[in-house]
Design a protein around this motif. Structure first.
Motif, mmCIF file in Angstrom:
data_model
loop_
_atom_site.group_PDB
_atom_site.id
_atom_site.type_symbol
_atom_site.label_atom_id
_atom_site.label_comp_id
_atom_site.label_asym_id
_atom_site.label_seq_id
_atom_site.Cartn_x
_atom_site.Cartn_y
_atom_site.Cartn_z
ATOM 1 N N LYS A 98 0.824 -1.192 0.000
ATOM 2 C CA LYS A 98 0.000 0.000 0.000
ATOM 3 C C LYS A 98 0.864 1.250 0.000
ATOM 4 N N GLN A 99 1.917 1.222 0.827
ATOM 5 C CA GLN A 99 2.800 2.382 0.895
ATOM 6 C C GLN A 99 3.555 2.572 -0.413
ATOM 7 N N ARG A 100 3.914 1.468 -1.056
ATOM 8 C CA ARG A 100 4.622 1.550 -2.328
ATOM 9 C C ARG A 100 3.749 2.224 -3.389
ATOM 10 N N LYS A 101 2.476 1.876 -3.425
ATOM 11 C CA LYS A 101 1.554 2.480 -4.386
ATOM 12 C C LYS A 101 1.356 3.966 -4.099
ATOM 13 N N GLN A 102 1.258 4.297 -2.814
ATOM 14 C CA GLN A 102 1.087 5.699 -2.448
ATOM 15 C C GLN A 102 2.308 6.522 -2.841
ATOM 16 N N LEU A 103 3.474 5.932 -2.643
ATOM 17 C CA LEU A 103 4.717 6.643 -2.932
ATOM 18 C C LEU A 103 4.842 6.977 -4.413
ATOM 19 N N LYS A 104 4.336 6.104 -5.281
ATOM 20 C CA LYS A 104 4.411 6.340 -6.717
ATOM 21 C C LYS A 104 3.644 7.591 -7.127
ATOM 22 N N LYS A 105 2.622 7.944 -6.352
ATOM 23 C CA LYS A 105 1.772 9.073 -6.695
ATOM 24 C C LYS A 105 2.306 10.405 -6.174
ATOM 25 N N ILE A 106 3.346 10.361 -5.349
ATOM 26 C CA ILE A 106 3.882 11.585 -4.751
ATOM 27 C C ILE A 106 4.887 12.231 -5.697
ATOM 28 N N PRO A 107 4.616 13.443 -6.205
ATOM 29 C CA PRO A 107 5.552 14.078 -7.132
ATOM 30 C C PRO A 107 6.643 14.896 -6.447
ATOM 31 N N TYR A 108 6.402 15.298 -5.188
ATOM 32 C CA TYR A 108 7.331 16.187 -4.494
ATOM 33 C C TYR A 108 7.575 15.696 -3.070
ATOM 34 N N ILE A 109 8.757 16.086 -2.544
ATOM 35 C CA ILE A 109 9.143 15.744 -1.181
ATOM 36 C C ILE A 109 9.356 17.033 -0.397
ATOM 37 N N PRO A 110 8.729 17.193 0.774
ATOM 38 C CA PRO A 110 8.976 18.399 1.577
ATOM 39 C C PRO A 110 10.444 18.470 1.995
ATOM 40 N N LEU A 111 11.007 19.653 1.964
ATOM 41 C CA LEU A 111 12.412 19.810 2.338
ATOM 42 C C LEU A 111 12.658 19.355 3.777
ATOM 43 N N SER A 112 11.670 19.547 4.659
ATOM 44 C CA SER A 112 11.837 19.133 6.062
ATOM 45 C C SER A 112 11.943 17.616 6.208
ATOM 46 N N LYS A 113 11.468 16.867 5.192
ATOM 47 C CA LYS A 113 11.525 15.405 5.239
ATOM 48 C C LYS A 113 12.527 14.838 4.232
ATOM 49 N N TRP A 114 13.308 15.699 3.643
ATOM 50 C CA TRP A 114 14.223 15.297 2.576
ATOM 51 C C TRP A 114 15.261 14.288 3.064
ATOM 52 N N ASN A 115 15.916 14.596 4.164
ATOM 53 C CA ASN A 115 16.948 13.680 4.672
ATOM 54 C C ASN A 115 16.350 12.335 5.073
#
Length: 318
Positions: A98-115
């Motif tokens: 489920k998480q893998r499918k959700q991740l595919k749909k995310i186009p951007y990453i917040p800078l605060s969560k980048w690392n």
């Protein structure tokens, strides 16, 4: 030495940014303001003012003394970066389907969560709960029915899809300048562009914005500045739409992870189509940097029309 500056676009209403899929451009819209589109818009503003300014703008870009990022989303003080096209290393922390499918749909990453996301790619830790929700509620769709007469007695209705950013959300742009004089000149063009608007259907009032000059990137976002000015890295992530020169292409392709985006459309105010080309989308990853080019995409015999395809890289070790 290049200096990077951060600008935020606070849109006054709807904005139409076509997906460049080659069909039904009015009936699709997202929040991708690509760097070559923004540069072309700046060229139009420069041409309205003075051909000397236009020629200087193109010359500075060709020489690599002016770089432009894609328009990337922000929410309040949170900046988002394009999701890097890096494969996750095999690790000890499994990822649910489920998480893998959700991740595919995310186009951007917040800078605060980048690392944290880079650590996840290394297989060192799982993603935080709710990570898939980080890009939600940045904007909402806005569909309108318009009518064109086109020489007919009765109007011909058609749909225009656009988006409206939520409160305290919009797009930010990074620009790099080699001289203070160039920065002042481009900022003046940005102010003019804020009134003219970006994207399609500007005659309907779409795409106008309030420009916020946030200042030097080194001061307002040191962590991002550090990544952009990094000298050595395992991978280089593009923050804009770019493409190597013919001589560079064979060197960077074998070890690259990338997506191509179609770039076409009409020349503003000229009535003719640009040559369709394909470029690397933001988030593409390379082990070798390249300088890119400024390509003339006008048909033969027509006034030149330029696409700025020089990259802004973010260095990461993954």
């Amino acid at each position: 030495m290049m200096e990077q500056y951060l600008y935020k676009f606070h849109f006054n209403g709807s904005v139409h940014l076509g997906r460049e899929e080659g069909r039904n451009v009015l009936q699709s819209s997202d929040m991708q303001l690509r760097s070559d589109t923004l540069f072309a818009a700046l060229c139009v503003e420069a041409a309205r003012s003075d051909d000397n300014i236009l020629n200087r703008l193109i010359g500075e870009a060709e020489a690599g003394r002016l770089l432009v990022s894609d328009g990337l989303p922000f929410r309040d003080r949170e900046l988002f970066l394009p999701k890097p096209m890096l494969l996750r290393r095999e690790g000890t922390v499994p990822m649910e389907s489920k998480q893998r499918k959700q991740l595919k749909k995310i186009p951007y990453i917040p800078l605060s969560k980048w690392n944290g996301y880079l650590a996840f790619l290394q297989g060192a830790k799982p993603l935080d709960q709710g990570f898939a929700d980080t890009c939600k509620d940045l904007y909402f769709p806005d569909e309108r029915t318009c009518a064109a007469v086109r020489g007919k007695e009765d109007p011909d209705p058609y749909l225009v899809n656009s988006i409206r950013f939520n409160v305290n959300c919009g797009l930010y742009v990074l620009l790099a300048f080699e001289t203070e004089e160039l920065r002042i000149e481009v900022e003046s063009l940005l102010e003019s562009l804020s009134v003219s608007g970006v994207g399609g259907k500007r005659s309907m009032g779409f795409g106008t914005f309030r420009l916020e000059r946030c200042g030097a990137l080194a001061d307002v976002c040191p962590s991002l500045y550090k990544g952009i000015t990094k000298e050595g890295a395992e991978h280089w992530i593009t923050l804009n739409t770019s493409f190597p020169t013919d001589g560079e292409l064979e060197e960077v392709i074998p070890t690259a992870a990338y997506a191509l985006c179609r770039r076409g459309g009409f020349v503003d105010g000229m009535g003719y189509k640009k040559r369709t080309i394909y470029a690397f989308a933001a988030g593409s990853c390379f082990e070798k940097r390249f300088s890119g080019e400024v390509a003339n995409v006008a048909p033969e015999g027509c006034r030149p029309a330029y696409r700025l395809l020089k990259p802004i890289f973010l260095g990461v070790d993954v």
